[in-house]
Write an enzyme that holds these catalytic residues in place. Structure first.
Site, PDB file in Angstrom:
ATOM      1  N   ASP A  72       0.822  -1.221   0.000  1.00  0.00           N
ATOM      2  CA  ASP A  72       0.000   0.000   0.000  1.00  0.00           C
ATOM      3  C   ASP A  72       0.853   1.268   0.000  1.00  0.00           C
ATOM      4  O   ASP A  72       0.451   2.290   0.555  1.00  0.00           O
ATOM      5  CB  ASP A  72      -0.953   0.034   1.215  1.00  0.00           C
ATOM      6  CG  ASP A  72      -1.736  -1.241   1.354  1.00  0.00           C
ATOM      7  OD1 ASP A  72      -2.247  -1.727   0.331  1.00  0.00           O
ATOM      8  OD2 ASP A  72      -1.849  -1.756   2.481  1.00  0.00           O
ATOM      9  N   LYS A  87       2.086   2.127  -5.083  1.00  0.00           N
ATOM     10  CA  LYS A  87       2.718   1.580  -6.294  1.00  0.00           C
ATOM     11  C   LYS A  87       1.873   1.862  -7.527  1.00  0.00           C
ATOM     12  O   LYS A  87       2.394   2.065  -8.610  1.00  0.00           O
ATOM     13  CB  LYS A  87       2.924   0.063  -6.151  1.00  0.00           C
ATOM     14  CG  LYS A  87       4.013  -0.310  -5.178  1.00  0.00           C
ATOM     15  CD  LYS A  87       4.280  -1.790  -5.150  1.00  0.00           C
ATOM     16  CE  LYS A  87       3.207  -2.581  -4.455  1.00  0.00           C
ATOM     17  NZ  LYS A  87       3.053  -2.328  -3.025  1.00  0.00           N
ATOM     18  N   GLY A  88       0.533   1.861  -7.338  1.00  0.00           N
ATOM     19  CA  GLY A  88      -0.376   2.042  -8.474  1.00  0.00           C
ATOM     20  C   GLY A  88      -0.046   3.285  -9.272  1.00  0.00           C
ATOM     21  O   GLY A  88       0.156   3.228 -10.490  1.00  0.00           O
ATOM     22  N   ASN A 125      -4.797 -10.603  -4.068  1.00  0.00           N
ATOM     23  CA  ASN A 125      -4.687  -9.987  -2.735  1.00  0.00           C
ATOM     24  C   ASN A 125      -4.179  -8.554  -2.875  1.00  0.00           C
ATOM     25  O   ASN A 125      -4.327  -7.730  -1.976  1.00  0.00           O
ATOM     26  CB  ASN A 125      -3.744 -10.791  -1.818  1.00  0.00           C
ATOM     27  CG  ASN A 125      -2.394 -11.087  -2.448  1.00  0.00           C
ATOM     28  OD1 ASN A 125      -2.212 -10.908  -3.652  1.00  0.00           O
ATOM     29  ND2 ASN A 125      -1.449 -11.549  -1.662  1.00  0.00           N
ATOM     30  N   GLY A 156      -3.928  -4.686  -4.164  1.00  0.00           N
ATOM     31  CA  GLY A 156      -4.935  -3.684  -4.477  1.00  0.00           C
ATOM     32  C   GLY A 156      -4.226  -2.447  -4.972  1.00  0.00           C
ATOM     33  O   GLY A 156      -3.565  -1.761  -4.210  1.00  0.00           O
ATOM     34  N   HIS A 157      -4.299  -2.206  -6.260  1.00  0.00           N
ATOM     35  CA  HIS A 157      -3.603  -1.054  -6.823  1.00  0.00           C
ATOM     36  C   HIS A 157      -4.630  -0.048  -7.344  1.00  0.00           C
ATOM     37  O   HIS A 157      -5.464  -0.361  -8.183  1.00  0.00           O
ATOM     38  CB  HIS A 157      -2.654  -1.495  -7.946  1.00  0.00           C
ATOM     39  CG  HIS A 157      -1.500  -2.293  -7.431  1.00  0.00           C
ATOM     40  ND1 HIS A 157      -0.619  -2.960  -8.238  1.00  0.00           N
ATOM     41  CD2 HIS A 157      -1.078  -2.525  -6.171  1.00  0.00           C
ATOM     42  CE1 HIS A 157       0.293  -3.564  -7.490  1.00  0.00           C
ATOM     43  NE2 HIS A 157       0.025  -3.316  -6.238  1.00  0.00           N
ATOM     44  N   GLN A 162       2.347  -6.053  -2.913  1.00  0.00           N
ATOM     45  CA  GLN A 162       2.695  -6.087  -1.482  1.00  0.00           C
ATOM     46  C   GLN A 162       4.013  -5.338  -1.235  1.00  0.00           C
ATOM     47  O   GLN A 162       4.346  -4.452  -2.016  1.00  0.00           O
ATOM     48  CB  GLN A 162       2.737  -7.525  -0.934  1.00  0.00           C
ATOM     49  CG  GLN A 162       1.373  -8.211  -0.891  1.00  0.00           C
ATOM     50  CD  GLN A 162       1.008  -8.914  -2.184  1.00  0.00           C
ATOM     51  OE1 GLN A 162       1.835  -9.562  -2.811  1.00  0.00           O
ATOM     52  NE2 GLN A 162      -0.232  -8.800  -2.607  1.00  0.00           N
ATOM     53  N   THR A 180       2.913 -12.402   3.451  1.00  0.00           N
ATOM     54  CA  THR A 180       2.182 -13.093   2.409  1.00  0.00           C
ATOM     55  C   THR A 180       3.014 -14.318   2.003  1.00  0.00           C
ATOM     56  O   THR A 180       4.086 -14.560   2.565  1.00  0.00           O
ATOM     57  CB  THR A 180       1.854 -12.141   1.229  1.00  0.00           C
ATOM     58  OG1 THR A 180       0.925 -12.795   0.372  1.00  0.00           O
ATOM     59  CG2 THR A 180       3.106 -11.733   0.448  1.00  0.00           C
ATOM     60  N   VAL A 220      -8.465  -3.871  -1.078  1.00  0.00           N
ATOM     61  CA  VAL A 220      -9.090  -5.176  -1.301  1.00  0.00           C
ATOM     62  C   VAL A 220     -10.136  -5.489  -0.229  1.00  0.00           C
ATOM     63  O   VAL A 220     -11.250  -5.898  -0.526  1.00  0.00           O
ATOM     64  CB  VAL A 220      -8.010  -6.296  -1.336  1.00  0.00           C
ATOM     65  CG1 VAL A 220      -8.632  -7.677  -1.382  1.00  0.00           C
ATOM     66  CG2 VAL A 220      -7.110  -6.100  -2.546  1.00  0.00           C
ATOM     67  N   ARG A 222     -10.309  -2.802   5.099  1.00  0.00           N
ATOM     68  CA  ARG A 222      -9.916  -2.675   6.505  1.00  0.00           C
ATOM     69  C   ARG A 222      -9.139  -1.388   6.745  1.00  0.00           C
ATOM     70  O   ARG A 222      -8.390  -0.945   5.884  1.00  0.00           O
ATOM     71  CB  ARG A 222      -9.007  -3.851   6.909  1.00  0.00           C
ATOM     72  CG  ARG A 222      -9.724  -5.174   6.970  1.00  0.00           C
ATOM     73  CD  ARG A 222      -8.757  -6.292   7.305  1.00  0.00           C
ATOM     74  NE  ARG A 222      -7.860  -6.594   6.193  1.00  0.00           N
ATOM     75  CZ  ARG A 222      -6.918  -7.526   6.232  1.00  0.00           C
ATOM     76  NH1 ARG A 222      -6.714  -8.218   7.330  1.00  0.00           N
ATOM     77  NH2 ARG A 222      -6.147  -7.758   5.181  1.00  0.00           N
ATOM     78  N   ARG A 265      -6.182   0.742   7.881  1.00  0.00           N
ATOM     79  CA  ARG A 265      -4.754   0.419   8.013  1.00  0.00           C
ATOM     80  C   ARG A 265      -4.207   0.995   9.316  1.00  0.00           C
ATOM     81  O   ARG A 265      -4.622   2.081   9.733  1.00  0.00           O
ATOM     82  CB  ARG A 265      -3.957   0.987   6.848  1.00  0.00           C
ATOM     83  CG  ARG A 265      -4.339   0.351   5.521  1.00  0.00           C
ATOM     84  CD  ARG A 265      -3.592   0.985   4.362  1.00  0.00           C
ATOM     85  NE  ARG A 265      -4.114   0.496   3.094  1.00  0.00           N
ATOM     86  CZ  ARG A 265      -4.255   1.233   1.996  1.00  0.00           C
ATOM     87  NH1 ARG A 265      -3.888   2.495   1.988  1.00  0.00           N
ATOM     88  NH2 ARG A 265      -4.743   0.703   0.897  1.00  0.00           N
ATOM     89  N   LYS A 268       3.066  10.241  -0.815  1.00  0.00           N
ATOM     90  CA  LYS A 268       2.182  10.760   0.241  1.00  0.00           C
ATOM     91  C   LYS A 268       2.864  11.699   1.231  1.00  0.00           C
ATOM     92  O   LYS A 268       2.493  11.750   2.418  1.00  0.00           O
ATOM     93  CB  LYS A 268       1.504   9.594   0.951  1.00  0.00           C
ATOM     94  CG  LYS A 268       0.501   8.874   0.032  1.00  0.00           C
ATOM     95  CD  LYS A 268      -0.317   7.872   0.779  1.00  0.00           C
ATOM     96  CE  LYS A 268      -1.798   8.045   0.551  1.00  0.00           C
ATOM     97  NZ  LYS A 268      -2.630   7.041   1.225  1.00  0.00           N
ATOM     98  N   THR A 309       3.325  13.732  -5.070  1.00  0.00           N
ATOM     99  CA  THR A 309       2.739  14.714  -4.155  1.00  0.00           C
ATOM    100  C   THR A 309       1.213  14.762  -4.194  1.00  0.00           C
ATOM    101  O   THR A 309       0.616  15.638  -3.561  1.00  0.00           O
ATOM    102  CB  THR A 309       3.316  16.118  -4.452  1.00  0.00           C
ATOM    103  OG1 THR A 309       3.074  16.418  -5.829  1.00  0.00           O
ATOM    104  CG2 THR A 309       4.796  16.195  -4.149  1.00  0.00           C
TER     105      THR A 309
HETATM  106  P1  IMP Z   1      -2.461 -12.893   2.116  1.00  0.00           P
HETATM  107  O1  IMP Z   1      -1.522 -12.338   1.100  1.00  0.00           O
HETATM  108  O2  IMP Z   1      -3.905 -12.704   1.756  1.00  0.00           O
HETATM  109  O3  IMP Z   1      -2.130 -14.294   2.500  1.00  0.00           O
HETATM  110  O4  IMP Z   1      -2.280 -12.022   3.459  1.00  0.00           O
HETATM  111  C1  IMP Z   1      -1.078 -12.088   4.255  1.00  0.00           C
HETATM  112  C2  IMP Z   1      -0.749 -10.699   4.813  1.00  0.00           C
HETATM  113  O5  IMP Z   1      -0.374  -9.838   3.755  1.00  0.00           O
HETATM  114  C3  IMP Z   1      -1.909 -10.010   5.542  1.00  0.00           C
HETATM  115  O6  IMP Z   1      -1.370  -9.251   6.615  1.00  0.00           O
HETATM  116  C4  IMP Z   1      -2.467  -9.076   4.491  1.00  0.00           C
HETATM  117  O7  IMP Z   1      -3.121  -7.968   5.070  1.00  0.00           O
HETATM  118  C5  IMP Z   1      -1.186  -8.665   3.781  1.00  0.00           C
HETATM  119  N1  IMP Z   1      -1.392  -8.251   2.385  1.00  0.00           N
HETATM  120  C6  IMP Z   1      -1.619  -9.039   1.317  1.00  0.00           C
HETATM  121  N2  IMP Z   1      -1.725  -8.317   0.194  1.00  0.00           N
HETATM  122  C7  IMP Z   1      -1.545  -7.038   0.555  1.00  0.00           C
HETATM  123  C8  IMP Z   1      -1.493  -5.810  -0.181  1.00  0.00           C
HETATM  124  O8  IMP Z   1      -1.630  -5.758  -1.415  1.00  0.00           O
HETATM  125  N3  IMP Z   1      -1.277  -4.683   0.559  1.00  0.00           N
HETATM  126  C9  IMP Z   1      -1.077  -4.726   1.893  1.00  0.00           C
HETATM  127  N4  IMP Z   1      -1.095  -5.839   2.615  1.00  0.00           N
HETATM  128  C10 IMP Z   1      -1.333  -6.998   1.959  1.00  0.00           C
END
Ligand code: IMP
Length: 429
Positions: free
Chosen positions: A13, A16-17, A38, A40-41, A223, A238, A299, A302, A304, A330, A413
């Site tokens: 997070d 990167k997007g 998993n 999210g961009h 990630q 992950t 994604v 939640r 952060r 940021k 920025t």
């Molecule tokens: P998983 O990748 O779904 O197995 O999650 C494992 C951990 O990586 C958890 O703490 C997720 O919140 C975190 N995570 C997975 N993908 C992302 C992402 O794209 N951004 C931030 N955290 C991520």
């Protein structure tokens, strides 16, 4: 050589997007090499906001986009993302999107298992995205995964699914969850195959051809380094290698093709999910950063966790990932704070250490050592040149560069693509 790898150097997070989008205009190809849906961009182009999870960001601008073999692919999620992005006016065809034939698939049973395991873990939850990423990678290294190319051969597919299901049902029984049916899974895969197969390609060969035409490749990481299965805050990570070292194996190019490694880094720190976070703020400052930075997961939605910039972790990520320079994002979220803190070391049993310990019980004991910096009242939002930044903001950036031992190559920025200050063009190096 002109290739660039973009990787996160915190807990994902990092923004990167936007940076990938900015660079994709200069690239001929964009390649994802690890993770799955998993990720999210988010990317903002004019008044449109695009949220992508599995598709490489290049698709938005019609740049050739490749999902490499290191990615775990949920074929249903892929098709629904393609449909969703089509409703925003982006047409994705097999000419623009290529999927590695040797990528492993995420099946519905993987997310069932992911969620059942999290539920059974109680307070030891990892806080996964529930998308089945971990179980899918386990099947891959366990040599029982169904791969994209298996969809071409319905005759052998059934046996492969049976083998996989026998393994998973034993686990599901142990967890008290409902078992899955191999025939149903096989039928669902056979049904979806004609929609997926047109996108498949021999990606290593395609990238080899592209390389010989001197085209520029942009590798898009997902990630961040602290979520890397080897180098991150294990077990709260992950299940893939998120560092640039995985670009080569996750896409089928040699290590010599990786090129410039650009680490994406927020001007403060955030984390979503469970696990250690030394500089986390539990007060109104943390809350203010979260509100101002709109720190909610793309994604899962939640909230952060937020904290001060941790130079120890970022420096470690830069060293293990071979990062040449960073894109700092940021910075504008810090506008208006009187005082800013940067973590420069950890105090552990009366000693100062300059690395994050691997031993879990020590991770709970470390205390961040902070250096205080004056904040600034002036806005940095939307700055497009160094001259538009105030002296304290520049001091903050310079101190970060010193502590992490890497230069700021790009400064972002605002979420808008053009609100970017280029210091060093990663493609030109
Ligand atoms: P998983 O990748 O779904 O197995 O999650 C494992 C951990 O990586 C958890 O703490 C997720 O919140 C975190 N995570 C997975 N993908 C992302 C992402 O794209 N951004 C931030 N955290 C991520």
């Amino acid at each position: 050589m002109g290739n660039v790898a973009v990787v996160g150097v915190q807990w994902g997070d990092e923004g990167k997007g936007k940076v990938v989008d900015w660079l994709s205009v200069r690239a001929d190809v964009v390649v994802r090499f690890q993770g799955g849906h998993n990720a999210g961009h988010t990317l903002v182009v004019g008044d449109q906001t695009y949220k992508l999870s599995l598709l490489p960001l290049g698709v938005v601008r019609g740049t050739l986009s490749i999902i490499g073999n290191g990615v775990v692919v949920d074929p249903w999620a892929l098709l629904s993302e393609i449909d969703k992005i089509r409703t925003q006016g982006v047409n994705i065809t097999p000419d623009v999107l290529k999927l590695a034939e040797n990528a492993a698939l995420i099946l519905p049973v993987h997310s069932v298992l992911d969620k059942a395991r999290e539920e059974a873990s109680g307070s030891a939850k990892i806080g996964t995205t529930g998308r089945g990423i971990g179980p899918a990678y386990e099947d891959k290294v366990g040599r029982r995964a169904i791969r994209v190319c298996d969809l071409t051969d319905p005759d052998s597919l059934g046996c492969k699914v049976e083998k996989l299901v026998a393994h998973h049902n034993a686990l599901l029984r142990g967890l008290g969850a409902a078992e899955v049916n191999a025939k149903e899974i096989t039928a669902a895969l056979i049904e979806i195959a004609p929609k997926i197969l047109p996108y498949t390609a021999v990606v290593w060969q395609l990238l080899n051809d592209i390389r010989h035409t001197r085209k520029r490749i942009l590798f898009e990481g997902a990630q961040g380094a602290m979520l890397d299965v080897d180098h991150g805050t294990y077990p709260y990570v992950t299940s893939s290698n998120t560092v640039a070292g995985n670009v080569a194996t996750g896409s089928g190019v040699g290590p010599s093709q990786v090129g410039y490694v650009l680490g994406i880094c927020k001007a403060y720190t955030t984390r979503v999910g469970a696990g250690p976070f030394p500089t986390e703020l539990f007060d109104e400052i943390g809350e203010a950063i979260g509100d101002k930075g709109r720190e909610f997961g793309t994604v899962t939605g939640r909230r952060r966790r937020c904290g001060w910039f941790d130079a120890v972790l970022v420096r470690q990520a830069i060293k293990v990932g071979g990062v040449h320079g960073i894109a700092l994002t940021k910075l504008d979220i810090l506008d208006g704070f009187k005082e800013l803190k940067i973590c420069t070391g950890y105090s552990l049993n009366g000693e100062i250490i300059k690395h994050f310990p691997a031993v879990e019980h020590l991770q709970g004991k470390i205390e961040p050592v902070y250096e205080s910096m004056p904040g600034w009242d002036e806005s940095t939002q939307g700055a497009r040149s160094w001259k538009e930044l105030n002296a304290n903001a520049i001091k903050y950036i310079r101190r970060i560069e010193e502590l992490i031992e890497a230069p700021v190559a790009l400064l972002s920025t605002s979420p808008q693509r053009d609100d970017t200050i280029l210091v060093q063009d990663p493609f030109a190096i």
